[in-house]
Design a protein around this motif. Structure first.
Motif, PDB file in Angstrom:
ATOM      1  N   MET A  94       0.848  -1.191   0.000  1.00 16.76           N
ATOM      2  CA  MET A  94       0.000   0.000   0.000  1.00 16.76           C
ATOM      3  C   MET A  94       0.885   1.242   0.000  1.00 16.76           C
ATOM      4  O   MET A  94       1.745   1.388   0.849  1.00 16.76           O
ATOM      5  CB  MET A  94      -0.893  -0.014   1.249  1.00 16.76           C
ATOM      6  CG  MET A  94      -1.731   1.232   1.356  1.00 16.76           C
ATOM      7  SD  MET A  94      -3.041   0.998   2.561  1.00 16.76           S
ATOM      8  CE  MET A  94      -3.265   2.690   3.091  1.00 16.76           C
ATOM      9  N   PRO A  95       0.695   2.121  -0.987  1.00 18.52           N
ATOM     10  CA  PRO A  95       1.536   3.323  -1.041  1.00 18.52           C
ATOM     11  C   PRO A  95       1.178   4.289   0.080  1.00 18.52           C
ATOM     12  O   PRO A  95       0.106   4.176   0.674  1.00 18.52           O
ATOM     13  CB  PRO A  95       1.180   3.927  -2.409  1.00 18.52           C
ATOM     14  CG  PRO A  95      -0.175   3.408  -2.737  1.00 18.52           C
ATOM     15  CD  PRO A  95      -0.328   2.086  -2.049  1.00 18.52           C
ATOM     16  N   THR A  96       2.076   5.237   0.381  1.00 12.45           N
ATOM     17  CA  THR A  96       1.682   6.292   1.321  1.00 12.45           C
ATOM     18  C   THR A  96       1.055   7.424   0.527  1.00 12.45           C
ATOM     19  O   THR A  96       1.451   7.713  -0.596  1.00 12.45           O
ATOM     20  CB  THR A  96       2.853   6.867   2.144  1.00 12.45           C
ATOM     21  OG1 THR A  96       3.943   7.076   1.280  1.00 12.45           O
ATOM     22  CG2 THR A  96       3.219   5.956   3.285  1.00 12.45           C
ATOM     23  N   PHE A  97       0.094   8.044   1.153  1.00 20.36           N
ATOM     24  CA  PHE A  97      -0.653   9.115   0.509  1.00 20.36           C
ATOM     25  C   PHE A  97      -0.357  10.446   1.186  1.00 20.36           C
ATOM     26  O   PHE A  97      -0.985  11.444   0.893  1.00 20.36           O
ATOM     27  CB  PHE A  97      -2.151   8.816   0.607  1.00 20.36           C
ATOM     28  CG  PHE A  97      -2.551   7.613  -0.202  1.00 20.36           C
ATOM     29  CD1 PHE A  97      -2.938   7.752  -1.529  1.00 20.36           C
ATOM     30  CD2 PHE A  97      -2.498   6.342   0.354  1.00 20.36           C
ATOM     31  CE1 PHE A  97      -3.285   6.643  -2.289  1.00 20.36           C
ATOM     32  CE2 PHE A  97      -2.838   5.224  -0.394  1.00 20.36           C
ATOM     33  CZ  PHE A  97      -3.241   5.381  -1.726  1.00 20.36           C
ATOM     34  N   ASN A  98       0.620  10.418   2.098  1.00 22.70           N
ATOM     35  CA  ASN A  98       0.819  11.583   2.963  1.00 22.70           C
ATOM     36  C   ASN A  98       1.165  12.862   2.214  1.00 22.70           C
ATOM     37  O   ASN A  98       0.925  13.955   2.715  1.00 22.70           O
ATOM     38  CB  ASN A  98       1.886  11.289   4.018  1.00 22.70           C
ATOM     39  CG  ASN A  98       1.498  10.111   4.899  1.00 22.70           C
ATOM     40  OD1 ASN A  98       0.395   9.586   4.781  1.00 22.70           O
ATOM     41  ND2 ASN A  98       2.386   9.683   5.766  1.00 22.70           N
ATOM     42  N   HIS A  99       1.727  12.728   1.016  1.00 26.19           N
ATOM     43  CA  HIS A  99       2.091  13.925   0.251  1.00 26.19           C
ATOM     44  C   HIS A  99       0.925  14.439  -0.597  1.00 26.19           C
ATOM     45  O   HIS A  99       0.996  15.534  -1.120  1.00 26.19           O
ATOM     46  CB  HIS A  99       3.318  13.631  -0.630  1.00 26.19           C
ATOM     47  CG  HIS A  99       3.138  12.434  -1.518  1.00 26.19           C
ATOM     48  ND1 HIS A  99       2.889  11.166  -1.017  1.00 26.19           N
ATOM     49  CD2 HIS A  99       3.127  12.319  -2.864  1.00 26.19           C
ATOM     50  CE1 HIS A  99       2.754  10.330  -2.035  1.00 26.19           C
ATOM     51  NE2 HIS A  99       2.895  11.000  -3.152  1.00 26.19           N
ATOM     52  N   VAL A 100      -0.126  13.627  -0.750  1.00 25.06           N
ATOM     53  CA  VAL A 100      -1.269  14.083  -1.562  1.00 25.06           C
ATOM     54  C   VAL A 100      -2.562  14.208  -0.761  1.00 25.06           C
ATOM     55  O   VAL A 100      -3.441  14.976  -1.121  1.00 25.06           O
ATOM     56  CB  VAL A 100      -1.539  13.154  -2.773  1.00 25.06           C
ATOM     57  CG1 VAL A 100      -0.463  13.323  -3.825  1.00 25.06           C
ATOM     58  CG2 VAL A 100      -1.662  11.702  -2.351  1.00 25.06           C
ATOM     59  N   MET A 101      -2.656  13.460   0.331  1.00 22.90           N
ATOM     60  CA  MET A 101      -3.888  13.438   1.121  1.00 22.90           C
ATOM     61  C   MET A 101      -3.899  14.653   2.052  1.00 22.90           C
ATOM     62  O   MET A 101      -2.913  14.917   2.719  1.00 22.90           O
ATOM     63  CB  MET A 101      -3.892  12.141   1.940  1.00 22.90           C
ATOM     64  CG  MET A 101      -5.081  11.952   2.812  1.00 22.90           C
ATOM     65  SD  MET A 101      -5.170  10.253   3.514  1.00 22.90           S
ATOM     66  CE  MET A 101      -3.520   9.890   3.999  1.00 22.90           C
ATOM     67  N   THR A 102      -5.006  15.384   2.072  1.00 31.91           N
ATOM     68  CA  THR A 102      -5.086  16.486   3.023  1.00 31.91           C
ATOM     69  C   THR A 102      -5.462  15.926   4.397  1.00 31.91           C
ATOM     70  O   THR A 102      -5.970  14.802   4.501  1.00 31.91           O
ATOM     71  CB  THR A 102      -6.144  17.531   2.602  1.00 31.91           C
ATOM     72  OG1 THR A 102      -7.439  16.918   2.702  1.00 31.91           O
ATOM     73  CG2 THR A 102      -5.916  18.028   1.181  1.00 31.91           C
ATOM     74  N   VAL A 103      -5.210  16.709   5.423  1.00 30.27           N
ATOM     75  CA  VAL A 103      -5.586  16.285   6.778  1.00 30.27           C
ATOM     76  C   VAL A 103      -7.093  16.089   6.839  1.00 30.27           C
ATOM     77  O   VAL A 103      -7.583  15.131   7.447  1.00 30.27           O
ATOM     78  CB  VAL A 103      -5.110  17.318   7.825  1.00 30.27           C
ATOM     79  CG1 VAL A 103      -5.626  16.968   9.217  1.00 30.27           C
ATOM     80  CG2 VAL A 103      -3.596  17.396   7.838  1.00 30.27           C
ATOM     81  N   GLU A 104      -7.820  16.963   6.153  1.00 24.76           N
ATOM     82  CA  GLU A 104      -9.277  16.833   6.136  1.00 24.76           C
ATOM     83  C   GLU A 104      -9.700  15.501   5.494  1.00 24.76           C
ATOM     84  O   GLU A 104     -10.589  14.818   6.002  1.00 24.76           O
ATOM     85  CB  GLU A 104      -9.881  18.008   5.369  1.00 24.76           C
ATOM     86  CG  GLU A 104     -11.376  18.124   5.551  1.00 24.76           C
ATOM     87  CD  GLU A 104     -11.906  19.412   4.931  1.00 24.76           C
ATOM     88  OE1 GLU A 104     -11.818  20.459   5.603  1.00 24.76           O
ATOM     89  OE2 GLU A 104     -12.388  19.365   3.791  1.00 24.76           O
ATOM     90  N   GLN A 105      -9.042  15.132   4.396  1.00 26.53           N
ATOM     91  CA  GLN A 105      -9.367  13.843   3.762  1.00 26.53           C
ATOM     92  C   GLN A 105      -9.073  12.689   4.713  1.00 26.53           C
ATOM     93  O   GLN A 105      -9.845  11.738   4.798  1.00 26.53           O
ATOM     94  CB  GLN A 105      -8.553  13.661   2.472  1.00 26.53           C
ATOM     95  CG  GLN A 105      -9.119  14.420   1.291  1.00 26.53           C
ATOM     96  CD  GLN A 105      -8.261  14.272   0.040  1.00 26.53           C
ATOM     97  OE1 GLN A 105      -7.033  14.347   0.106  1.00 26.53           O
ATOM     98  NE2 GLN A 105      -8.886  14.061  -1.099  1.00 26.53           N
ATOM     99  N   MET A 106      -7.957  12.801   5.443  1.00 31.36           N
ATOM    100  CA  MET A 106      -7.608  11.729   6.373  1.00 31.36           C
ATOM    101  C   MET A 106      -8.684  11.587   7.453  1.00 31.36           C
ATOM    102  O   MET A 106      -9.137  10.481   7.765  1.00 31.36           O
ATOM    103  CB  MET A 106      -6.253  12.009   7.022  1.00 31.36           C
ATOM    104  CG  MET A 106      -5.879  10.961   8.051  1.00 31.36           C
ATOM    105  SD  MET A 106      -4.392  11.385   8.950  1.00 31.36           S
ATOM    106  CE  MET A 106      -5.029  12.596  10.081  1.00 31.36           C
ATOM    107  N   ILE A 107      -9.111  12.725   8.007  1.00 23.19           N
ATOM    108  CA  ILE A 107     -10.128  12.708   9.062  1.00 23.19           C
ATOM    109  C   ILE A 107     -11.433  12.121   8.511  1.00 23.19           C
ATOM    110  O   ILE A 107     -12.087  11.290   9.157  1.00 23.19           O
ATOM    111  CB  ILE A 107     -10.351  14.139   9.607  1.00 23.19           C
ATOM    112  CG1 ILE A 107      -9.083  14.618  10.338  1.00 23.19           C
ATOM    113  CG2 ILE A 107     -11.571  14.204  10.529  1.00 23.19           C
ATOM    114  CD1 ILE A 107      -9.063  16.112  10.620  1.00 23.19           C
ATOM    115  N   ASP A 108     -11.791  12.521   7.291  1.00 22.43           N
ATOM    116  CA  ASP A 108     -13.029  12.039   6.677  1.00 22.43           C
ATOM    117  C   ASP A 108     -12.932  10.552   6.318  1.00 22.43           C
ATOM    118  O   ASP A 108     -13.915   9.814   6.453  1.00 22.43           O
ATOM    119  CB  ASP A 108     -13.371  12.875   5.439  1.00 22.43           C
ATOM    120  CG  ASP A 108     -13.752  14.312   5.793  1.00 22.43           C
ATOM    121  OD1 ASP A 108     -14.092  14.566   6.969  1.00 22.43           O
ATOM    122  OD2 ASP A 108     -13.708  15.176   4.908  1.00 22.43           O
TER     123      ASP A 108
END
Ligand code: HEC
Length: 129
Positions: A94-108
């Motif tokens: 599973m790739p990391t999404f930390n450079h593209v995922m916003t904090v809001e997306q993570m929370i959602d």
């Protein structure tokens, strides 16, 4: 409980704000999580790479902290099944999404996935008035 529950790296006190599960499902599609995951009880486009169902009782994720960790740090705990298949690497497929995922997306995303699992919320200690 394991030794990780104490000390400065303890997950105690960690809690994300309430997210929006509908936006979480949108983020799940926007970030293409569905190419590798089905989600228990949710209609999504068919997976193309892996087909790993998230949620239910059989998931490896058992706590809220583990769920968040699986999304932002997938290689922290590799499921045994994949550890056997990936003998020469400790990396999750599973790739990391930390450079593209916003904090809001993570929370959602967590708000979207959390009700699919039987999760334990982190404890906090009430120290009295
Ligand atoms: C290229 C394929 C791939 C993509 C894309 C992917 N994952 Fe994963 N994911 C995996 C694999 C394989 C595992 C199991 C191996 C592991 O433990 O890391 C996993 C594990 C997980 C787990 C833990 C599952 C459990 O119950 O133990 C969660 C939660 C998760 N992914 C969420 C996501 C989210 C959210 C996204 C999109 C932001 C995403 N994944 C995108 C392949 C993928």
């Amino acid at each position: 409980m394991s030794g990780c529950d104490r000390g400065p790296k303890s997950p105690r006190g960690f809690r994300l704000p309430e997210g929006d599960a509908v936006k979480g499902q949108q983020a799940f599609i926007a970030l293409k999580c569905y190419t590798c995951h089905k989600v228990e009880g949710v209609e999504l486009p068919a997976p193309t790479a892996f087909s790993l169902t998230l949620g239910g009782e059989s998931g490896r994720v058992k706590t809220y902290g583990e769920l968040v960790t699986s999304v932002i740090n997938p290689s922290h705990v590799l499921s045994e099944k994949y550890q056997k298949e990936l003998t020469d690497t400790k990396e999750s497929p599973m790739p990391t999404f930390n450079h593209v995922m916003t904090v809001e997306q993570m929370i959602d995303l967590v708000a979207f996935l959390q009700p699919r699992y039987k999760l334990v919320l982190p404890d906090y200690q009430y120290l009295g008035p």
